[in-house]
Scaffold this motif. Sequence first.
Motif, mmCIF file in Angstrom:
data_model
loop_
_atom_site.group_PDB
_atom_site.id
_atom_site.type_symbol
_atom_site.label_atom_id
_atom_site.label_comp_id
_atom_site.label_asym_id
_atom_site.label_seq_id
_atom_site.Cartn_x
_atom_site.Cartn_y
_atom_site.Cartn_z
ATOM 1 N N LEU A 45 0.862 -1.241 0.098
ATOM 2 C CA LEU A 45 -0.064 -0.042 0.053
ATOM 3 C C LEU A 45 0.811 1.180 -0.017
ATOM 4 N N LEU A 46 1.735 1.219 0.599
ATOM 5 C CA LEU A 46 2.915 2.446 0.861
ATOM 6 C C LEU A 46 3.270 2.821 -0.340
ATOM 7 N N ARG A 47 3.990 1.624 -1.040
ATOM 8 C CA ARG A 47 4.747 1.676 -2.250
ATOM 9 C C ARG A 47 3.588 2.351 -3.341
ATOM 10 N N ARG A 48 2.392 1.613 -3.263
ATOM 11 C CA ARG A 48 1.327 2.096 -4.470
ATOM 12 C C ARG A 48 1.110 3.519 -4.314
ATOM 13 N N GLN A 49 1.268 4.129 -3.004
ATOM 14 C CA GLN A 49 1.226 5.441 -2.657
ATOM 15 C C GLN A 49 2.204 6.487 -2.999
ATOM 16 N N GLY A 50 3.389 5.893 -3.507
ATOM 17 C CA GLY A 50 4.441 6.486 -3.952
ATOM 18 C C GLY A 50 5.382 6.946 -2.731
ATOM 19 N N LEU A 51 5.137 6.154 -1.525
ATOM 20 C CA LEU A 51 6.116 6.452 -0.265
ATOM 21 C C LEU A 51 7.345 5.584 -0.208
ATOM 22 N N ALA A 52 8.401 6.187 0.150
ATOM 23 C CA ALA A 52 9.424 5.356 0.210
ATOM 24 C C ALA A 52 9.617 4.611 1.465
ATOM 25 N N THR A 53 10.190 3.416 1.493
ATOM 26 C CA THR A 53 10.133 2.407 2.558
ATOM 27 C C THR A 53 11.467 2.301 2.951
ATOM 28 N N GLY A 54 11.935 1.868 4.121
ATOM 29 C CA GLY A 54 13.240 1.361 4.602
ATOM 30 C C GLY A 54 12.882 0.746 5.871
ATOM 31 N N VAL A 55 14.277 0.287 6.391
ATOM 32 C CA VAL A 55 14.248 -0.702 7.462
ATOM 33 C C VAL A 55 15.733 -0.057 8.212
ATOM 34 N N ARG A 120 13.875 15.419 3.995
ATOM 35 C CA ARG A 120 13.956 15.787 5.457
ATOM 36 C C ARG A 120 13.527 14.665 6.644
ATOM 37 N N THR A 121 14.189 14.804 7.566
ATOM 38 C CA THR A 121 13.486 13.742 8.821
ATOM 39 C C THR A 121 12.224 14.062 9.004
ATOM 40 N N SER A 122 11.959 15.346 9.203
ATOM 41 C CA SER A 122 10.439 15.637 9.323
ATOM 42 C C SER A 122 9.454 15.012 8.476
ATOM 43 N N GLU A 123 9.645 14.744 7.129
ATOM 44 C CA GLU A 123 8.960 14.035 6.172
ATOM 45 C C GLU A 123 9.100 12.453 6.231
ATOM 46 N N ALA A 124 9.571 11.947 7.533
ATOM 47 C CA ALA A 124 9.593 10.208 7.450
ATOM 48 C C ALA A 124 8.894 9.884 8.827
ATOM 49 N N ALA A 125 8.517 8.879 8.800
ATOM 50 C CA ALA A 125 7.937 8.302 9.964
ATOM 51 C C ALA A 125 8.796 6.980 10.299
ATOM 52 N N LEU A 126 8.955 6.669 11.766
ATOM 53 C CA LEU A 126 9.162 5.241 11.958
ATOM 54 C C LEU A 126 8.306 4.487 12.807
ATOM 55 N N ARG A 161 3.245 8.733 21.922
ATOM 56 C CA ARG A 161 2.175 9.609 21.349
ATOM 57 C C ARG A 161 1.264 9.235 20.437
ATOM 58 N N LEU A 162 1.893 8.083 19.356
ATOM 59 C CA LEU A 162 1.022 7.495 18.674
ATOM 60 C C LEU A 162 1.398 5.964 18.793
ATOM 61 N N VAL A 163 0.276 5.344 18.942
ATOM 62 C CA VAL A 163 0.176 3.858 19.264
ATOM 63 C C VAL A 163 -0.900 3.026 18.441
ATOM 64 N N ALA A 164 -0.419 2.059 18.004
ATOM 65 C CA ALA A 164 -1.561 1.318 17.028
ATOM 66 C C ALA A 164 -1.578 -0.155 17.449
ATOM 67 N N GLN A 165 -2.438 -0.888 17.226
ATOM 68 C CA GLN A 165 -2.560 -2.320 17.598
ATOM 69 C C GLN A 165 -1.843 -3.155 16.357
ATOM 70 N N THR A 166 -1.818 -2.431 15.187
ATOM 71 C CA THR A 166 -1.305 -3.203 14.040
ATOM 72 C C THR A 166 -0.524 -2.409 13.202
ATOM 73 N N LEU A 167 0.001 -3.131 12.113
ATOM 74 C CA LEU A 167 0.878 -1.977 11.118
ATOM 75 C C LEU A 167 -0.080 -1.410 10.307
ATOM 76 N N ALA A 168 -1.129 -1.921 9.939
ATOM 77 C CA ALA A 168 -2.041 -1.348 9.127
ATOM 78 C C ALA A 168 -2.726 -0.039 9.700
ATOM 79 N N ALA A 170 -1.166 1.569 12.154
ATOM 80 C CA ALA A 170 -0.144 2.519 12.308
ATOM 81 C C ALA A 170 -0.202 3.552 10.972
ATOM 82 N N VAL A 171 -0.134 2.808 9.727
ATOM 83 C CA VAL A 171 -0.167 3.477 8.784
ATOM 84 C C VAL A 171 -1.370 4.548 8.628
ATOM 85 N N ASP A 172 -2.529 4.033 8.965
ATOM 86 C CA ASP A 172 -3.720 4.851 8.960
ATOM 87 C C ASP A 172 -3.482 6.270 10.021
ATOM 88 N N LEU A 173 -2.917 5.892 10.948
ATOM 89 C CA LEU A 173 -2.410 6.696 12.136
ATOM 90 C C LEU A 173 -1.746 7.947 11.343
#
Length: 178
Positions: A45-55, A120-126, A161-168, A170-173
């Motif tokens: 989903l993230l890749r389809r939306q054009g977002l970069a992904t990393g580990v 910029r780091t402000s454009e990223a989430a972990l 501050r942000l807590v989610a029960q699943t990865l999906a 978390a992305v929604d948040l």
Amino acid sequence: MGSSATPQLRAVLFDRDGTLVVDVPYNGDPGLVQPMPGAKDVLDLLRRQGLATGVLSNQSGVARGILTTEDVASVNARVDELLGPFDVWEVCPHSEEDGCGCRKPAPGMLHSACRKLGIRTSEAALIGDIGSDVRAAEAAGARGVLVPTPVTRAEEVSESRLVAQTLALAVDLLMGDA
């Protein structure tokens, strides 16, 4: 709103063990790599939306002599095969005692990943499963989301501050926060 507006999200970075794949302590065996439920769908989903992904992964087993850098690379290659391709990989081979600037909760890996991505780091989430993941994001000026597992401590959940029960979720948040 001006400069107080949240910057557009351009990359979502992930902790590896316990977040993208089932945590096998000090895993050096690619055959033991098992994706977490929903991880592939979220990444697609993230890749389809054009977002970069990393580990971004702490691998203190290297410093402790339990793993070699080749072991870590072979496990990462299997993760990439199952869930990739990822745009960036960052690995800290140090132990807590080394006092490096890359081991989460230090922000070094996040800064390096963002430099490589040209953002910029402000454009990223972990997204991660323990408090050091969220603290690394915050120290770098990025957004952090905690996805607790049975090993996540209660205080890590309450401090995030942000807590989610699943990865999906978390992305929604993050998308709602973007």
